[in-house]
Structures are given as C-alpha cells and as structure tokens.
Design a protein around this motif. Structure first.
Motif, PDB file in Angstrom:
ATOM      1  N   ALA A   1      16.303 -53.750 -34.824  1.00 30.13           N
ATOM      2  CA  ALA A   1      17.404 -52.678 -35.210  1.00 30.13           C
ATOM      3  C   ALA A   1      16.768 -51.609 -35.610  1.00 30.13           C
ATOM      4  CB  ALA A   1      18.133 -53.483 -36.193  1.00 30.13           C
ATOM      5  N   LEU A   2      15.445 -51.602 -36.248  1.00 31.57           N
ATOM      6  CA  LEU A   2      14.978 -50.538 -36.759  1.00 31.57           C
ATOM      7  C   LEU A   2      13.691 -50.027 -35.767  1.00 31.57           C
ATOM      8  CD1 LEU A   2      15.486 -51.501 -40.400  1.00 31.57           C
ATOM      9  CD2 LEU A   2      16.846 -49.846 -39.044  1.00 31.57           C
ATOM     10  N   PRO A   3      13.742 -49.712 -34.667  1.00 29.10           N
ATOM     11  CA  PRO A   3      12.516 -49.535 -33.892  1.00 29.10           C
ATOM     12  C   PRO A   3      11.382 -48.461 -34.545  1.00 29.10           C
ATOM     13  CG  PRO A   3      14.384 -48.411 -33.012  1.00 29.10           C
ATOM     14  CD  PRO A   3      14.960 -49.264 -34.036  1.00 29.10           C
ATOM     15  N   ARG A   4      11.971 -47.444 -35.376  1.00 28.29           N
ATOM     16  CA  ARG A   4      11.133 -46.610 -36.160  1.00 28.29           C
ATOM     17  C   ARG A   4      10.342 -47.254 -37.150  1.00 28.29           C
ATOM     18  NH1 ARG A   4      13.420 -42.755 -38.689  1.00 28.29           N
ATOM     19  NH2 ARG A   4      11.574 -41.298 -38.293  1.00 28.29           N
ATOM     20  N   ALA A   5      10.443 -48.194 -37.458  1.00 28.14           N
ATOM     21  CA  ALA A   5       9.888 -48.777 -38.682  1.00 28.14           C
ATOM     22  C   ALA A   5       8.483 -49.243 -38.422  1.00 28.14           C
ATOM     23  CB  ALA A   5      10.478 -50.402 -38.964  1.00 28.14           C
TER      24      ALA A   5
END
Length: 317
Positions: A221-225
C-alpha cells in the motif's frame, strides 16, 4: 476501562502531559541493536505454520540479550537511536521527564494499538514490581499509548518527504489495508529486559491477521516507504518501561560484588509470574505523524489517525 476517542480522529499531545512511560515500547527502534538483518521489503506473506516457531526463536534471542551484552544502561549506554539516556530524559522535582525535540522531518509510523482496558492491567503489574527499586530512574510507558510498531512510511534512517496531499493519500491507502485486516487475539509470551534497559512484552498471535502479513500489505500500500524497515516481520512487541539508572538497594547489597544481572532477572521473573499468558484483543491501527523524536514512546507531539480493523474480506491469517 478508559474511554476511547472515536475512530479516524486526530490527536495532538503536548510535552506537559508526559510524566511517566513507557518498546513499543519508547524505543521501538531497539531492534536495530539486536544484530537482526533488516526486514526484507519484498518478502511475501509468511505462512502461519512457520510464524510461531520463528517468533519463538526470535524471542529466545532477545531474552538472552541482557546476559550476552550486560546492563549497558547502568553505564549511560546508547539507546536504539544512538542517543544517550541523558539525551532523552531529565529528572526534575523527583520525576523523570522526557527531553522532547522536534523530528525533522516528522516520522510517519503505522502501529497497532492496545486498548487501555488491557494496557492498564499490564502497567499496574510492571509498576508494582519495578517502582519500589527504581523510583526516580525509570520511565513507564503511559498505558494509553501502548502500541506495536508495524511499518514506517518514513523514519529517521531514511526520511521520505511527503506533501499534505501525499500524506492524505497514504492514510487512504492504509485505511484500505485495515478494512481487510482482522482483529488480533494475542497472548503475552514473555517479558524481557534488554541490555539497553527496555522492558518489553513479546506477544504471540492466537487468531486474526498475522503481523507479518499486515506488514506485507502495508508494503504494497505504501510503495514509497523506506526499503529497510526497522523490525523483523514476525515481531509483535510492546515497550512497558525504560530503566535509566541503578536500583535502590539495601546497604548490604550495595557493593561491587552485587550481581545486578541476577537481580534484574529476578524482577523480570516476578513480572512474568503476574502477567505471562495475559490475553488481549487488538482492533485498531494508528497512522501516526510524530512531530517530536520518539513521540509515541515519550508522549510527544503527534497527529494520530485511528483506523478500525474491519476484516471485510474474511481474512484470518
């Protein structure tokens, strides 16, 4: 039972409200010191048949940490964020208070939340055992802030800047995850004291969506993490307290030959005797913007979005 704020609310906290603590747990970044390889950001969901044994092995290593490394906190040792204890706390008017400083940029964390209904009972047991010996040199996690760190959208090792719109998009993405995650029934496997002075509760999962799978869903859900996360995928832990200095001892015990390690093990055994096997239910995930360093652990300034676990897809692993 403490009254809970409504789901999906926003909460700000000020330094003045912080007096007693507690790693998550403070200090949920503890495990950077435990010689554990970083969480594989691309790891698939962990099969439930392997999770329990992996946790047992991890918890066994963590329980040996005090014996293997000694009580570094008695020597003003570093914390899990390479800060000394004096960087984090003061003793004022006989009370331990945190030294809050702004996080630049703010950390964005996703944590499971333990309802005060359960946390208050744990906090009471911990204080009954430790407070008589440590008094002004211990920081107890505030029971209304007991949590389990899951996944960071940005942390101090790899800051990921985000605009207000990007943060709102992250919250929406996390909300979609929580709608498919089932509440957890958990049991306290054991309490351990680490070489850095953190008293931790280590938990097993009896039912619900496993933390390893929650972390995997949050990664999607948070690919930039940050690619490197801070915890082993199977870890489920809560910080109960942090010891800042030596115990108060009887005069005959306060000698150079006194075995501090044995003394600490005895206290931990007393806590385990009171609460080991304690059962709880987790039904909320919080998306937290920490505006102060270690705000969740030190009760600093933060913004909290409270999200209910919905289990809408009927997933139970």
């Amino acid at each position: 039972m403490a009254t809970k704020a409504p789901s999906s609310s926003t909460r700000f906290r000020s330094p003045a409200s912080a007096v007693w603590f507690l790693p998550a747990a403070v200090f949920l970044l503890l495990f950077l010191l435990l010689r554990r390889p970083p969480m594989d950001p691309l790891a698939p969901s962990v099969p439930p048949t392997s999770v329990s044994s992996r946790r047992a092995e991890l918890y066994s290593r963590m329980a040996r940490d005090l014996d293997e490394r000694g009580a570094a906190f008695l020597k003003g040792g570093e914390t899990s964020q390479s800060l000394t204890l004096s960087d984090l706390f003061d003793v004022r008017d006989g009370a331990v208070v945190p030294k809050l400083k702004a996080a630049d940029p703010p950390v964005r964390a996703n944590v499971l939340y333990l309802d005060p209904e359960f946390a208050a009972l744990i906090s009471k047991a911990v204080k009954e055992v430790f407070l008589p010996y440590f008094d002004k040199v211990i920081w107890f996690q505030i029971s209304s802030m007991y949590h389990f760190s899951m996944f960071h959208a940005s942390h101090h090792l790899e800051p990921i800047l985000a605009t207000k719109d990007e943060i709102e998009a992250e919250v929406d993405a996390v909300k979609r995850v929580t709608e498919a995650v089932c509440p957890l029934k958990i049991v306290l496997d054991q309490v351990v004291l680490t070489s850095t002075g953190v008293l931790l509760g280590l938990w097993q999962v009896e039912s619900g969506t496993d933390p390893a799978n929650i972390r995997s869903k949050l990664r999607e859900a948070l690919p930039r993490a940050p690619q490197k996360q801070l915890y082993d995928p199977v870890l489920l832990h809560t910080s109960f307290a942090r010891i800042l200095g030596p115990p108060k001892l009887q005069q005959e015990e306060n000698t150079s030959s006194f075995n501090h390690i044995k003394f600490f093990h005895d206290l931990v055994a007393q806590v385990n005797g009171k609460i080991r096997g304690f059962q709880a239910k987790v039904s909320e995930l919080w998306y937290v913007e920490e505006y102060d360093v270690l705000a969740l652990a030190l009760n600093g300034k933060m913004k909290v979005r409270m999200l209910d676990l919905g289990c809408n897809e009927g997933q139970s692993i």
